[in-house]
Design a protein around this motif. Structure first.
Motif, PDB file in Angstrom:
ATOM      1  N   LYS A 119      43.233  56.243  40.511  1.00  0.00           N
ATOM      2  CA  LYS A 119      43.978  57.378  41.075  1.00  0.00           C
ATOM      3  C   LYS A 119      43.074  58.549  41.439  1.00  0.00           C
ATOM      4  N   ILE A 120      41.915  58.688  40.753  1.00  0.00           N
ATOM      5  CA  ILE A 120      41.080  59.877  40.979  1.00  0.00           C
ATOM      6  C   ILE A 120      39.746  59.593  41.659  1.00  0.00           C
ATOM      7  N   CYS A 121      39.285  58.356  41.656  1.00  0.00           N
ATOM      8  CA  CYS A 121      37.981  58.034  42.272  1.00  0.00           C
ATOM      9  C   CYS A 121      38.013  58.366  43.767  1.00  0.00           C
ATOM     10  N   PRO A 122      37.062  59.152  44.263  1.00  0.00           N
ATOM     11  CA  PRO A 122      37.059  59.501  45.687  1.00  0.00           C
ATOM     12  C   PRO A 122      37.041  58.296  46.628  1.00  0.00           C
ATOM     13  N   TYR A 123      36.360  57.222  46.266  1.00  0.00           N
ATOM     14  CA  TYR A 123      36.362  56.022  47.109  1.00  0.00           C
ATOM     15  C   TYR A 123      37.762  55.401  47.118  1.00  0.00           C
ATOM     16  N   SER A 124      38.395  55.325  45.966  1.00  0.00           N
ATOM     17  CA  SER A 124      39.757  54.770  45.902  1.00  0.00           C
ATOM     18  C   SER A 124      40.732  55.627  46.691  1.00  0.00           C
ATOM     19  N   VAL A 125      40.617  56.935  46.536  1.00  0.00           N
ATOM     20  CA  VAL A 125      41.497  57.853  47.268  1.00  0.00           C
ATOM     21  C   VAL A 125      41.243  57.723  48.772  1.00  0.00           C
ATOM     22  N   GLY A 126      39.970  57.646  49.162  1.00  0.00           N
ATOM     23  CA  GLY A 126      39.618  57.580  50.582  1.00  0.00           C
ATOM     24  C   GLY A 126      40.010  56.277  51.261  1.00  0.00           C
ATOM     25  N   THR A 127      40.048  55.195  50.502  1.00  0.00           N
ATOM     26  CA  THR A 127      40.386  53.898  51.092  1.00  0.00           C
ATOM     27  C   THR A 127      41.862  53.545  50.939  1.00  0.00           C
ATOM     28  N   ARG A 128      42.564  54.272  50.102  1.00  0.00           N
ATOM     29  CA  ARG A 128      43.969  53.961  49.793  1.00  0.00           C
ATOM     30  C   ARG A 128      44.809  53.889  51.062  1.00  0.00           C
ATOM     31  N   GLY A 129      45.506  52.789  51.223  1.00  0.00           N
ATOM     32  CA  GLY A 129      46.357  52.613  52.397  1.00  0.00           C
ATOM     33  C   GLY A 129      45.599  52.127  53.620  1.00  0.00           C
ATOM     34  N   ASN A 130      44.276  52.032  53.525  1.00  0.00           N
ATOM     35  CA  ASN A 130      43.443  51.628  54.661  1.00  0.00           C
ATOM     36  C   ASN A 130      42.662  50.348  54.408  1.00  0.00           C
ATOM     37  N   MET A 131      42.570  49.961  53.156  1.00  0.00           N
ATOM     38  CA  MET A 131      41.718  48.838  52.790  1.00  0.00           C
ATOM     39  C   MET A 131      42.284  48.216  51.520  1.00  0.00           C
ATOM     40  N   GLU A 132      42.293  46.897  51.469  1.00  0.00           N
ATOM     41  CA  GLU A 132      42.762  46.214  50.271  1.00  0.00           C
ATOM     42  C   GLU A 132      41.726  46.359  49.161  1.00  0.00           C
ATOM     43  N   VAL A 133      42.165  46.862  48.000  1.00  0.00           N
ATOM     44  CA  VAL A 133      41.295  46.995  46.838  1.00  0.00           C
ATOM     45  C   VAL A 133      41.987  46.288  45.677  1.00  0.00           C
ATOM     46  N   GLU A 134      41.309  45.285  45.137  1.00  0.00           N
ATOM     47  CA  GLU A 134      41.838  44.550  43.989  1.00  0.00           C
ATOM     48  C   GLU A 134      41.139  45.051  42.734  1.00  0.00           C
ATOM     49  N   LEU A 135      41.922  45.312  41.707  1.00  0.00           N
ATOM     50  CA  LEU A 135      41.376  45.751  40.426  1.00  0.00           C
ATOM     51  C   LEU A 135      41.366  44.581  39.458  1.00  0.00           C
ATOM     52  N   ARG A 136      40.264  44.428  38.732  1.00  0.00           N
ATOM     53  CA  ARG A 136      40.149  43.374  37.729  1.00  0.00           C
ATOM     54  C   ARG A 136      39.561  43.940  36.449  1.00  0.00           C
ATOM     55  N   VAL A 137      39.922  43.317  35.348  1.00  0.00           N
ATOM     56  CA  VAL A 137      39.325  43.627  34.052  1.00  0.00           C
ATOM     57  C   VAL A 137      38.727  42.319  33.538  1.00  0.00           C
ATOM     58  N   GLN A 138      37.423  42.306  33.365  1.00  0.00           N
ATOM     59  CA  GLN A 138      36.680  41.128  32.928  1.00  0.00           C
ATOM     60  C   GLN A 138      37.083  39.882  33.724  1.00  0.00           C
ATOM     61  N   GLY A 139      37.162  40.029  35.029  1.00  0.00           N
ATOM     62  CA  GLY A 139      37.426  38.908  35.919  1.00  0.00           C
ATOM     63  C   GLY A 139      38.881  38.596  36.176  1.00  0.00           C
ATOM     64  N   GLU A 140      39.796  39.164  35.400  1.00  0.00           N
ATOM     65  CA  GLU A 140      41.231  38.897  35.576  1.00  0.00           C
ATOM     66  C   GLU A 140      41.893  40.040  36.332  1.00  0.00           C
ATOM     67  N   GLY A 141      42.620  39.693  37.398  1.00  0.00           N
ATOM     68  CA  GLY A 141      43.317  40.697  38.187  1.00  0.00           C
ATOM     69  C   GLY A 141      44.350  41.433  37.351  1.00  0.00           C
ATOM     70  N   ILE A 142      44.522  42.703  37.642  1.00  0.00           N
ATOM     71  CA  ILE A 142      45.558  43.475  36.948  1.00  0.00           C
ATOM     72  C   ILE A 142      46.592  43.902  37.980  1.00  0.00           C
ATOM     73  N   PRO A 143      47.841  43.979  37.555  1.00  0.00           N
ATOM     74  CA  PRO A 143      48.883  44.371  38.509  1.00  0.00           C
ATOM     75  C   PRO A 143      48.688  45.811  38.967  1.00  0.00           C
TER      76      PRO A 143
END
Length: 159
Positions: A119-143
């Motif tokens: 929510k606060i990372c400038p890259y995440s904020v800047g790409t939000r809605g423009n680029m698919e970003v998948e979040l993972r924790v130790q290789g497993e995707g998180i919802p």
């Protein structure tokens, strides 16, 4: 109210087969199409530089989130970022995967911290809605909730 904190400047010559140099001279690199796509060895590319910047920035966001909660991140904490260049029709795009290993927190706490950092990372904020970003924790995707990836316009204003 927006307050500018820093501006970085870099100049590219020759596109993907050229050279890039930052105004400070710290970045002074030959560029190439990725080696797997016929580029030369020993040169970087925009996707690699983006992955380096995003992983570093996201880890800083995690440090901020931990500090706000009175926690400390393990010095061995890692954020690995994969950036994929793809072609869709006549256009090109990027997608990213951020894979976080906080080492010393349980999975639920790690997921919560990763979501807050997103929510606060400038890259995440800047790409939000423009680029698919998948979040993972130790290789497993998180919802990720739809609103966590919604663009500024979709949310009705500045985030």
């Amino acid at each position: 109210m927006k307050k500018n904190l820093y501006t970085a400047d870099a100049t590219a010559i020759g596109g993907r087969s050229g050279h890039v140099r930052s105004a400070t001279g710290i970045i002074d690199l030959d560029m190439s199409v990725p080696e797997g796509l016929g580029g030369k060895k020993g040169a970087t590319n925009p996707e690699e530089l983006f992955a380096a910047g995003y992983s570093s920035c996201f880890q800083q966001a995690l440090l901020v989130i931990a500090q706000r909660a009175g926690d400390k991140l393990d010095p061995e904490t890692t954020v690995q970022c994969s950036v994929t260049l793809f072609q869709e029709g006549e256009g090109y795009g990027l997608a990213a995967i951020l894979d976080v290993d906080l080492k010393s927190f349980d999975r639920d706490k790690t997921i919560d911290m990763v979501r807050q950092a997103h929510k606060i990372c400038p890259y995440s904020v800047g790409t939000r809605g423009n680029m698919e970003v998948e979040l993972r924790v130790q290789g497993e995707g998180i919802p990720v909730e739809a609103e966590e990836n919604a663009g500024v316009a979709e949310k009705g204003g500045v985030q």
